[in-house]
Design a protein around this motif. Structure first.
Motif, mmCIF file in Angstrom:
data_model
loop_
_atom_site.group_PDB
_atom_site.id
_atom_site.type_symbol
_atom_site.label_atom_id
_atom_site.label_comp_id
_atom_site.label_asym_id
_atom_site.label_seq_id
_atom_site.Cartn_x
_atom_site.Cartn_y
_atom_site.Cartn_z
ATOM 1 N N SER A 41 30.179 12.204 37.431
ATOM 2 C CA SER A 41 29.719 12.957 38.598
ATOM 3 C C SER A 41 28.503 12.281 39.242
ATOM 4 O O SER A 41 27.468 12.115 38.596
ATOM 5 N N LYS A 42 28.658 11.905 40.537
ATOM 6 C CA LYS A 42 27.564 11.190 41.209
ATOM 7 C C LYS A 42 26.754 12.086 42.131
ATOM 8 O O LYS A 42 25.776 11.654 42.727
ATOM 9 N N SER A 43 27.191 13.333 42.320
ATOM 10 C CA SER A 43 26.383 14.282 43.088
ATOM 11 C C SER A 43 26.706 15.699 42.616
ATOM 12 O O SER A 43 27.814 15.975 42.158
ATOM 13 N N ASN A 44 25.721 16.566 42.781
ATOM 14 C CA ASN A 44 25.874 17.997 42.406
ATOM 15 C C ASN A 44 26.570 18.254 41.072
ATOM 16 O O ASN A 44 27.624 18.873 41.063
ATOM 17 N N ASP A 104 24.057 14.769 39.893
ATOM 18 C CA ASP A 104 24.199 13.326 39.734
ATOM 19 C C ASP A 104 23.899 12.963 38.276
ATOM 20 O O ASP A 104 22.750 12.957 37.854
ATOM 21 N N TYR A 105 24.936 12.697 37.517
ATOM 22 C CA TYR A 105 24.787 12.305 36.101
ATOM 23 C C TYR A 105 25.211 10.861 35.893
ATOM 24 O O TYR A 105 25.556 10.460 34.778
ATOM 25 N N TRP A 106 25.248 10.104 36.974
ATOM 26 C CA TRP A 106 25.698 8.717 36.912
ATOM 27 C C TRP A 106 24.578 7.827 36.351
ATOM 28 O O TRP A 106 24.026 6.950 37.007
#
Ligand SMILES: *[C@@H]1O[C@H](CO)[C@@H](O)[C@H](O)[C@H]1NC(C)=O
Ligand SMILES: *[C@@H]1O[C@H](CO)[C@@H](O)[C@H](O)[C@H]1NC(C)=O
Length: 631
Positions: free
Chosen positions: A77-80, A82-84
């Motif tokens: 997940s890159k937004s909402n 962001d765990y990238w």
């Protein structure tokens, strides 16, 4: 004939009237249904979890494009949200699970993942970052990095001190496999240098505050402290089997074990997960469930000092933590005491409005499966006044005492705990996405999966919980060598030296083999006193922002270079007693010259006046304390 069968029939009724009350039969039928459905859930979900977990690891994971080799992405997940990124803690726990699975079943895919991980972490240890760098180890407390192994400079709850011990634990699992299969030199030359930095960090910084695993509370976290203890115990034993030593490990570990005990709230029967900070919470937190399962060592039974899953303390805590979520989530309403409910992080949680998490619900199950392993192994269950309430939720008639495997109470408890654990898994089954994907959380009101998609840790939590359900015992961390409390519980932090591990090319074809003859059956020899613990107590009145460092004529003392000197701890500093203190292991018989320096907030350095202080490290095992005043 006719008479006999009606007699048998009568007998059956009679038996049922005594042992098989209708509610028991009902419960047994329910248990069988839950077991069958959880069996089938696990069969479907296991390959899905492995596939999706491995997808999140670089460089060739299907959802990890752009991540460096061996990097575990927290979530694609890159937004909402962001765990990238790669979090040191999450990655270490995931690799701990992979290394354990690999140890149980040799598998080249998993072996490559572990090797890539070691290589990536060797690089990461050398990346300077907002917390610091490797010169004095401080940088190892950084929380997360970009997936290409570059530093993250945004604001965050730093440092987090669970990363280094957990990473050491993950790598030590592989190091032991290497030794047991005849590859001791690989363990020593490639893996140990990376492990050693993390152990040195743990021995040096464990007694300083940091952020907890949920990245919210600055203080002392039970999860972090128990991981620190385990890593040092395991490190001392591993060092010996590699023909080296970790004196700092064996010196510090017993003192940490003392501190572990101080999180226990005897009146309430649970662990206060954050102390030295976080006092606005009631303290019940899945932090402690995770601490228990990640320090499981079946060889030490139900030991309470190391908070083993089946210890009375950990079971009382399990009830307390699980119960704290019963009334607060809509989806838990109407579920009777003694039946599983969805488990979150802690009841005051407001992140995404505060929801149950997959990994915490799975941790509640895993602790119970761990307990079943030990009870079956020892052939008995002990119920104490402390654990009685936990057991009574499941078997209302139980009393305190020890019940052997031939007793009906033992059987009743085993069956009830098995069903209770399976119910937590049934919750995961009902809250997973239709394709088996597990994100981070599920909604407290509707049960809908939400927050970070495909959380790597969720898959790992599923795989370790179900491995325990299948009776797979994790490798021992030698808890039995370090579960007694020492007489001296004073905190001691040992400063050490750090070095980038440069050799990370694993030889190919390291298939299962036999231990090399030099290590077969050899009992580790005690290391004696080649190093002596020297504590430097310096009284120096300082202003806010100033730090006292120790420098001297030895690498451990920075070789007279203040930037490599050892930072003293001001934990004991008061205006009436301006104490700065640090302990260092120095070679016995070594002649030492040293001075203290005052490092100003702008980085400039003020030296003490001449001459250099000097002394010779004795050749005995006794600790040395130097008492100095600033001059
Ligand atoms: C290794 O284990 C993983 C995860 O269970 C599996 O997907 C893979 O097929 C296995 N590989 C080999 C070579 O056995
Ligand atoms: C350091 O250790 C001492 C002794 O166990 C303990 O009282 C203190 O709270 C600890 N402080 C931190 C920050 O770990």
């Amino acid at each position: 004939m006719h008479a006999l069968s009606s007699l048998l029939l009568l007998g059956a009724y009679a038996t049922q009237a005594v042992f098989g009350r209708p509610e028991d039969l009902h419960a047994r039928r329910e248990a069988a249904i839950i077991k069958r459905s959880v069996d089938s859930f696990i069969q479907t979900q296991t390959p899905i979890s492995w596939e999706r977990l491995l997808c999140n690891i670089g460089s060739d994971g299907c959802r990890a494009q752009g991540a460096a080799s061996g990097v575990v992405v927290a979530s694609p997940s890159k937004s909402n949200p962001d765990y990238w990124y790669t979090w040191t803690r999450d990655a270490a726990l995931v690799l701990k699970g992979i290394a354990e699975a690999f140890t149980h079943d040799y598998n080249t895919t998993l072996q490559r993942q572990v090797q890539n991980f070691v290589g990536s972490q060797a690089k990461l240890q050398g990346v300077s970052n907002p917390v610091g760098d490797l010169s004095n180890g401080a940088g190892l407390g950084e929380v997360k990095f970009y997936v290409d192994l570059t530093k993250f400079t945004g604001e965050w709850g730093r440092p987090q001190r669970d990363g280094p011990p957990l990473r050491a634990i993950a790598m030590m699992t592989y190091a032991r496999w290497l030794i047991n299969n005849g590859y001791t030199s690989t363990a020593r030359d490639i893996v140990w240098p990376v492990i050693k930095n993390d152990l040195t960090y743990t021995a040096q910084y464990w007694n300083q505050t940091g952020f907890d695993l949920w990245e919210e509370v600055q203080g002392s976290s039970f999860f972090t402290i128990t991981a620190s203890h385990r890593a040092l115990i395991e490190g001392a034993v591993l060092a010996q089997s590699l023909g080296t030593s970790c004196t700092a490990c064996s010196t510090v570990a017993p003192r940490i074990l003392c501190f572990v005990q101080s999180f226990w709230n005897q009146n309430q029967g649970y662990v206060v997960s954050n102390i030295n900070g976080g006092n606005y919470r009631n303290g019940r937190d899945a932090n402690s469930l995770l601490a228990s399962i990640h320090n499981f060592d079946a060889a030490v039974g139900c030991d309470a000092n190391t908070f083993q899953p089946c210890s009375d303390k950990a079971l009382s805590n399990h009830k307390s933590v699980v119960d704290s979520f019963r009334s607060i989530y809509t989806i838990n309403r109407g579920i009777a005491q003694g039946h599983a409910v969805a488990v979150g992080r802690y009841s005051e949680d407001v992140y995404y409005n505060g929801n149950p998490w997959y990994l915490t619900t799975l941790a509640a199950a895993e602790q119970l499966y761990d307990s079943l392993i030990v009870w079956k192994q020892q052939g008995s269950i002990t119920v104490t006044s402390l654990s009685l309430a936990f057991f009574r939720d499941l078997v209302p008639s139980v009393t305190t005492g020890t019940f052997s495997s031939s007793s009906s109470t033992y059987t009743a408890i085993i069956n009830a705990v098995q069903t209770y654990a399976d119910e937590f898994l049934a919750i995961i089954d009902s809250r997973k996405l239709p394709n088996g994907a597990l994100p981070e959380q599920f909604d407290r009101n509707t049960g809908t999966p939400i927050a970070a998609s495909d959380l790597t840790w969720s898959y790992s939590a599923f795989l370790t919980a179900t491995a325990r359900r299948a009776g797979k015992v994790p490798p021992s961390w030698s808890a039995a060598t370090g579960n007694t409390l020492p007489n001296n519980c004073a905190a001691v932090a040992v400063a050490g030296t750090y070095a980038t591990a440069t050799n990370t090319n694993f030889p190919t074809s390291q298939t299962p083999g036999v231990p090399s003859s030099t290590t077969t059956g050899s009992t580790p020899t005690p290391t004696g006193c080649s190093e002596v613990l020297v504590t430097f107590n310096e009284r120096a009145s300082t202003q806010w922002g100033q730090n006292i460092k120790l420098v001297g004529n030895h690498p451990a003392l920075g070789n007279w270079n203040p930037s490599n000197g050892i930072l003293l701890s001001a934990a004991g500093y008061t205006s009436s007693d301006p104490l700065w203190s640090i302990s260092v292991l120095l070679p016995a018989g070594q002649s030492i010259e040293y001075k203290y320096v005052n490092v100003q907030s702008d980085g400039s350095v003020r030296w003490e006046s001449d001459p250099n202080r000097q002394f010779t490290v004795p050749s005995t095992c006794n600790e040395v304390v130097r008492g100095d005043n600033w001059r």
